[in-house]
Scaffold this motif. Structure first.
Motif, PDB file in Angstrom:
ATOM      1  N   GLU A   1      -9.842  -3.941   3.336  1.00  0.00           N
ATOM      2  CA  GLU A   1      -8.872  -2.103   3.671  1.00  0.00           C
ATOM      3  C   GLU A   1      -9.155  -0.969   2.913  1.00  0.00           C
ATOM      4  O   GLU A   1      -9.352  -0.174   2.826  1.00  0.00           O
ATOM      5  CB  GLU A   1      -7.358  -2.424   4.893  1.00  0.00           C
ATOM      6  CG  GLU A   1      -6.980  -1.130   5.556  1.00  0.00           C
ATOM      7  CD  GLU A   1      -6.364  -0.190   5.346  1.00  0.00           C
ATOM      8  OE1 GLU A   1      -6.861   1.258   5.589  1.00  0.00           O
ATOM      9  OE2 GLU A   1      -6.287  -0.114   4.041  1.00  0.00           O
TER      10      GLU A   1
ATOM     11  N   HIS B   1      -0.616  -3.634   6.016  1.00  0.00           N
ATOM     12  CA  HIS B   1      -1.871  -3.526   7.286  1.00  0.00           C
ATOM     13  C   HIS B   1      -3.268  -3.883   5.885  1.00  0.00           C
ATOM     14  O   HIS B   1      -4.175  -4.240   6.770  1.00  0.00           O
ATOM     15  CB  HIS B   1      -1.896  -1.806   7.387  1.00  0.00           C
ATOM     16  CG  HIS B   1      -2.951  -1.134   6.214  1.00  0.00           C
ATOM     17  ND1 HIS B   1      -1.686  -0.867   6.441  1.00  0.00           N
ATOM     18  CD2 HIS B   1      -3.325  -1.162   5.666  1.00  0.00           C
ATOM     19  CE1 HIS B   1      -1.202   0.230   4.902  1.00  0.00           C
ATOM     20  NE2 HIS B   1      -2.823  -0.449   4.808  1.00  0.00           N
ATOM     21  N   GLU B   2      -2.961  -4.838   4.904  1.00  0.00           N
ATOM     22  CA  GLU B   2      -4.256  -4.987   4.122  1.00  0.00           C
ATOM     23  C   GLU B   2      -3.921  -6.763   4.122  1.00  0.00           C
ATOM     24  O   GLU B   2      -2.665  -7.072   3.500  1.00  0.00           O
ATOM     25  CB  GLU B   2      -3.981  -4.269   2.839  1.00  0.00           C
ATOM     26  CG  GLU B   2      -4.178  -3.240   2.687  1.00  0.00           C
ATOM     27  CD  GLU B   2      -3.747  -2.023   1.487  1.00  0.00           C
ATOM     28  OE1 GLU B   2      -4.053  -2.740   0.042  1.00  0.00           O
ATOM     29  OE2 GLU B   2      -4.566  -0.924   1.673  1.00  0.00           O
TER      30      GLU B   2
ATOM     31  N   ASP C   1       0.953  -1.173   0.153  1.00  0.00           N
ATOM     32  CA  ASP C   1       0.717   0.001   0.085  1.00  0.00           C
ATOM     33  C   ASP C   1       0.733   1.079   0.163  1.00  0.00           C
ATOM     34  O   ASP C   1       2.250   1.408   0.329  1.00  0.00           O
ATOM     35  CB  ASP C   1      -0.527   0.103   1.262  1.00  0.00           C
ATOM     36  CG  ASP C   1      -1.780   1.064   1.723  1.00  0.00           C
ATOM     37  OD1 ASP C   1      -2.452   1.136   0.407  1.00  0.00           O
ATOM     38  OD2 ASP C   1      -1.737   1.913   2.497  1.00  0.00           O
TER      39      ASP C   1
END
Ligand code: ZN
Ligand code: ZN
Length: 344
Positions: A150, A63-64, A41
């Motif tokens: 996300e 975080h995805e 990301d």
């Protein structure tokens, strides 16, 4: 659960190491997810390039993600070991001033209680996220597509927050992953999206996702192009996804009188921008700046993915194993690709 696992650690800007670290334990009401897919990301790339105030190094990152429940904490009934799940990395507290007013994206603790570390074999997901922002992955949705929960939640919140009127023509500035996702969702929602970008392969990608108006900003002036498409008025709305100061400052001049500008792409913390006050005042140009997402946006993103109404897979440049995280960030830093999928 094994005692140790492999995790990619961002040691300092420009340096990623694969390390053996203790595997997480399931917290009460929470889960440990065996990560099956994690996506790169722009935030990760920013941290890799110049550090990030919310990510003191060395730090696990990513975080995805999506994966399988490997361990369930005491008192958990929603999920059991073996369930395939898709989660985002944060959830609001439900108790603060902002949560009480439906502005959960601004929750006092939504940032301090978020999780990082999806570029690893396992990630711990605490109870407050499991309760609000985790979903069961449908069997016919791939882990890689599910990991888009996300970023798509951010885009759902962004478009909802801007409040464009039905049928609006909305210019999207920037052909990164977020620009293309915005254009695709706008189009899906019945708006007319006009995507401006500077890279041929990304513009082609946007076309493949069904975005009708895709413009090469290197050869076609955005202002003239938007006016030509709107009988000279300017766009009804605009979403800034480049994170470049000159585009922020140009944006209020690309919408029509009464138009809405949404600044999605962030600028460095020290940035100061300048607009014509007369343009804002006399032409009633409205400026908005969405941040993060709400549980409501996560639910809608989940439904879009689960019902296959938006296929994000063309945005994935390549799928690679965990050992290649460092190589992938070198490639992203060099301008290659849109998003990479890591399969730990
Ligand atoms: Zn709160
Ligand atoms: Zn993200």
């Amino acid at each position: 659960m094994p005692g140790l696992m492999r995790s990619a650690i961002l040691v300092e800007p420009g340096r990623i190491e694969l390390r053996e670290v203790p595997a997480p334990q399931a917290p009460p009401g929470g889960i440990v997810v065996r990560v099956r897919a994690a996506l790169t990301d722009g935030t990760d790339l920013k941290a890799y390039r110049r550090g990030h105030p919310q990510m003191p190094m060395p730090t696990p990152f990513g975080h995805e993600f999506s994966g399988d429940v490997a361990a369930a904490g005491a008192g958990l009934s929603r999920f059991s070991v073996g369930d395939a799940v898709m989660c985002v990395h944060s959830a609001p507290c439900g108790a603060c001033y902002w949560c009480g007013r439906g502005q959960e994206e601004l929750c006092e603790s939504v940032m301090s209680t978020k999780i990082l570390g999806a570029y690893a074999e396992y990630i711990e997901v605490p109870a407050h996220i499991v309760e609000q922002n985790c979903y069961r992955k449908p069997p016919d949705l791939s882990y890689v597509a599910a990991a888009f929960l996300e970023p798509l939640s951010c885009v759902v919140h962004s478009i909802e927050y801007a409040g464009f009127a039905e049928g609006s023509t909305v210019a999207v500035m920037g052909d990164g992953g977020f620009g293309i996702l915005h254009a695709a969702l706008l189009q899906h929602d019945g708006f007319r999206a006009v995507l401006f970008g500077r890279r041929e392969e990304r513009l082609a990608l946007a076309r493949s996702l069904g975005v009708g108006d895709v413009v090469d900003a290197r050869s076609q002036d955005p202002s003239a192009t938007i006016r030509a498409l709107t009988q000279g008025r300017g766009a009804d709305g605009l979403i800034e996804c480049t994170g470049r100061q000159e585009v922020w400052e140009q944006a209020p001049h690309l919408v029509r009188r009464g138009g809405i500008v949404s600044f999605f792409g962030g600028l460095p913390a020290e940035a100061r921008v300048a607009f014509s006050a007369a343009r804002l005042h006399y032409d009633e140009v409205r400026l908005t700046s969405p941040f993060h997402f709400t549980p409501r946006a996560v639910r809608r993103a989940y439904e879009l993915l689960a019902q296959h109404r938006l296929n994000p897979l063309p945005l994935v440049t390549q799928t690679v194993p965990l050992a290649q995280v460092a190589a992938v960030f070198e490639r992203l830093d060099g301008g290659e690709g849109v998003k990479f999928a890591i399969e730990p």
